[in-house]
Design a protein around this motif. Sequence first.
Motif, PDB file in Angstrom:
ATOM      1  N   SER A 114       0.829  -1.208   0.000  1.00  0.00           N
ATOM      2  CA  SER A 114       0.000   0.000   0.000  1.00  0.00           C
ATOM      3  C   SER A 114       0.860   1.253   0.000  1.00  0.00           C
ATOM      4  O   SER A 114       0.541   2.238  -0.685  1.00  0.00           O
ATOM      5  CB  SER A 114      -0.934  -0.003   1.210  1.00  0.00           C
ATOM      6  N   PHE A 136     -11.219   8.224   6.065  1.00  0.00           N
ATOM      7  CA  PHE A 136     -10.859   6.979   5.381  1.00  0.00           C
ATOM      8  C   PHE A 136     -11.211   5.750   6.214  1.00  0.00           C
ATOM      9  O   PHE A 136     -11.405   4.669   5.664  1.00  0.00           O
ATOM     10  CB  PHE A 136      -9.355   6.939   5.074  1.00  0.00           C
ATOM     11  N   PHE A 137     -11.280   5.898   7.533  1.00  0.00           N
ATOM     12  CA  PHE A 137     -11.468   4.735   8.384  1.00  0.00           C
ATOM     13  C   PHE A 137     -12.931   4.302   8.411  1.00  0.00           C
ATOM     14  O   PHE A 137     -13.835   5.124   8.517  1.00  0.00           O
ATOM     15  CB  PHE A 137     -10.963   5.036   9.798  1.00  0.00           C
ATOM     16  N   ILE A 175     -12.149   3.563  -0.175  1.00  0.00           N
ATOM     17  CA  ILE A 175     -10.945   3.369   0.638  1.00  0.00           C
ATOM     18  C   ILE A 175     -11.303   2.671   1.950  1.00  0.00           C
ATOM     19  O   ILE A 175     -10.560   1.809   2.429  1.00  0.00           O
ATOM     20  CB  ILE A 175     -10.267   4.720   0.915  1.00  0.00           C
ATOM     21  N   ALA A 176     -12.428   3.040   2.532  1.00  0.00           N
ATOM     22  CA  ALA A 176     -12.850   2.429   3.791  1.00  0.00           C
ATOM     23  C   ALA A 176     -13.066   0.922   3.615  1.00  0.00           C
ATOM     24  O   ALA A 176     -12.692   0.125   4.488  1.00  0.00           O
ATOM     25  CB  ALA A 176     -14.125   3.094   4.301  1.00  0.00           C
ATOM     26  N   ILE A 195      -9.705  -0.824   3.489  1.00  0.00           N
ATOM     27  CA  ILE A 195      -9.127  -0.977   4.835  1.00  0.00           C
ATOM     28  C   ILE A 195      -9.847  -2.082   5.601  1.00  0.00           C
ATOM     29  O   ILE A 195      -9.218  -2.921   6.270  1.00  0.00           O
ATOM     30  CB  ILE A 195      -9.207   0.364   5.585  1.00  0.00           C
ATOM     31  N   ALA A 221      -8.824  -5.444   4.299  1.00  0.00           N
ATOM     32  CA  ALA A 221      -7.467  -5.781   4.733  1.00  0.00           C
ATOM     33  C   ALA A 221      -7.476  -6.312   6.169  1.00  0.00           C
ATOM     34  O   ALA A 221      -6.797  -7.301   6.493  1.00  0.00           O
ATOM     35  CB  ALA A 221      -6.559  -4.565   4.630  1.00  0.00           C
ATOM     36  N   PHE A 222      -8.269  -5.678   7.042  1.00  0.00           N
ATOM     37  CA  PHE A 222      -8.368  -6.141   8.424  1.00  0.00           C
ATOM     38  C   PHE A 222      -8.969  -7.540   8.488  1.00  0.00           C
ATOM     39  O   PHE A 222      -8.489  -8.404   9.233  1.00  0.00           O
ATOM     40  CB  PHE A 222      -9.208  -5.158   9.254  1.00  0.00           C
ATOM     41  N   PHE A 234      -5.503  -3.257  -4.764  1.00  0.00           N
ATOM     42  CA  PHE A 234      -5.155  -2.047  -4.022  1.00  0.00           C
ATOM     43  C   PHE A 234      -4.962  -0.861  -4.954  1.00  0.00           C
ATOM     44  O   PHE A 234      -5.450   0.243  -4.687  1.00  0.00           O
ATOM     45  CB  PHE A 234      -3.878  -2.287  -3.205  1.00  0.00           C
TER      46      PHE A 234
END
Length: 463
Positions: free
Chosen positions: A104, A168-169, A186-187, A190, A193-194, A331
């Motif tokens: 990233s 973004f979160f 983007i959120a 993320i 990815a988590f 990504f």
Amino acid sequence: MLYPILNLAVFALLIALLFKLQKAKKTLSTQVFTGLGLGVVFGAALQFIYGVDSAANNETLEYVSIVGYGYVSLLKMIIMPLILVSIIGAIVKVKDTGSLGKMSGSIIGILLATTAVSALIGVFVSNLFGLSAEGIVQGAREMARGAALETRLEGLASVSFADMITSFFPGNPFADLAGSRPTSTIAVVIFAAFVGVAGVTVARKEPELGASFERFVDVAQSIVRTLVRMVLSLTPYGILALMTKVVAGSNVSDILTLLNFVVASYVGLALILVMHLCLLAFNGISPLRYFKKVLPVLLFAFTSRSSAGTIPLNIDTQVKRLGNGEGESNFSASFGATMGQNGCAGLYPAMLAVMIAPTVGINPLDPSFIISLIAIVTISSFGIAGIGGGATFAALIVLSALDMPVALAGLLISIEPLIDMGRTAVNVNGAMTAGTITSKWLGHSDAGLFARDEEPELELKNS
């Protein structure tokens, strides 16, 4: 009413022709070029026969847009599920969570660096062509657009860079999967990815549960990829409709009035593409072979004017034609649609700023002005998604940061669609370039697939 019916009958015949090509299993490039060419010819014919603002033309385009915008809406429908399952699947298969930060970081770094260079290119071409906002006539549309931009700026005044990053979160991943926020893409990246990292962690501690989770992800990927194949099979028809609307709805007199800016913009966009190809060559990647493989994606981005809508085709091309890793492909396509856009957030705001500078007593060749401009463009391109994304918002942020009148950005409303086509193609190519270079750096590239002349068919066949 008779003329629109006849026009739509012709449009239906063109769709039938494309369907015949698809049934004959013609290549993606053939289908895309055919749809593009037919759209240009049909749109030009509508404008020549009826005129831009005629009732017959407008009514025809209203129904043609059902196909074009309907297709783009279907593409947007599959973006979030595709990103979610693809990134989770890539992490679960690679099982190397340590490379996520490198991946990233590399992609974002390349996007921001190329945006900075794109801004410099914007300064160069604007001065080369002597562009200036002085002398451009402000009609009713331009003045209305300028007032609207000032109103939007008031709503953005309280948004800080920290707020953009915070947005973004994924505070509510389910809302982001529904695309409820400008930064939802983007959120979701993320969040995926988590989930992927959590899945790998569980697999290490409890292999049986990990195997079940991996099986679940495989099933989800198969379903989503089938859904993607169904939607992408409509690509030639979507391009036909979108190109018809652009050509039939473009006012030739407006284009000729601002022809200098149009030409300068496309010269700048061409230079950015050359910059992308030079970066690829520097990293040992054949620019010509790369360009041949990504051309259908760029053509779709050009006609659709949607970086987000191009994500499915972008990912498919990176994986199947360029041989990039699945992680890098997902990504780069996701990040590239929401930040560091070389055309919309790099070139365009820089050109506008140079045009407007003389009207407020600033020398556009002043080194301090150029350095400030490039810095602001680069930083704002990272946070553009936080306030909606797109060239208009990028211009608002850059011009306001330079204390320039944002209303003058409304001067170009008449040629906005024409320029936006090229900007979107450059945005998408920047994302694919970042994914390709990062994949090469991390050793995840399939050199054999990239070198293959016989192209694997992208997911355009009827299910």
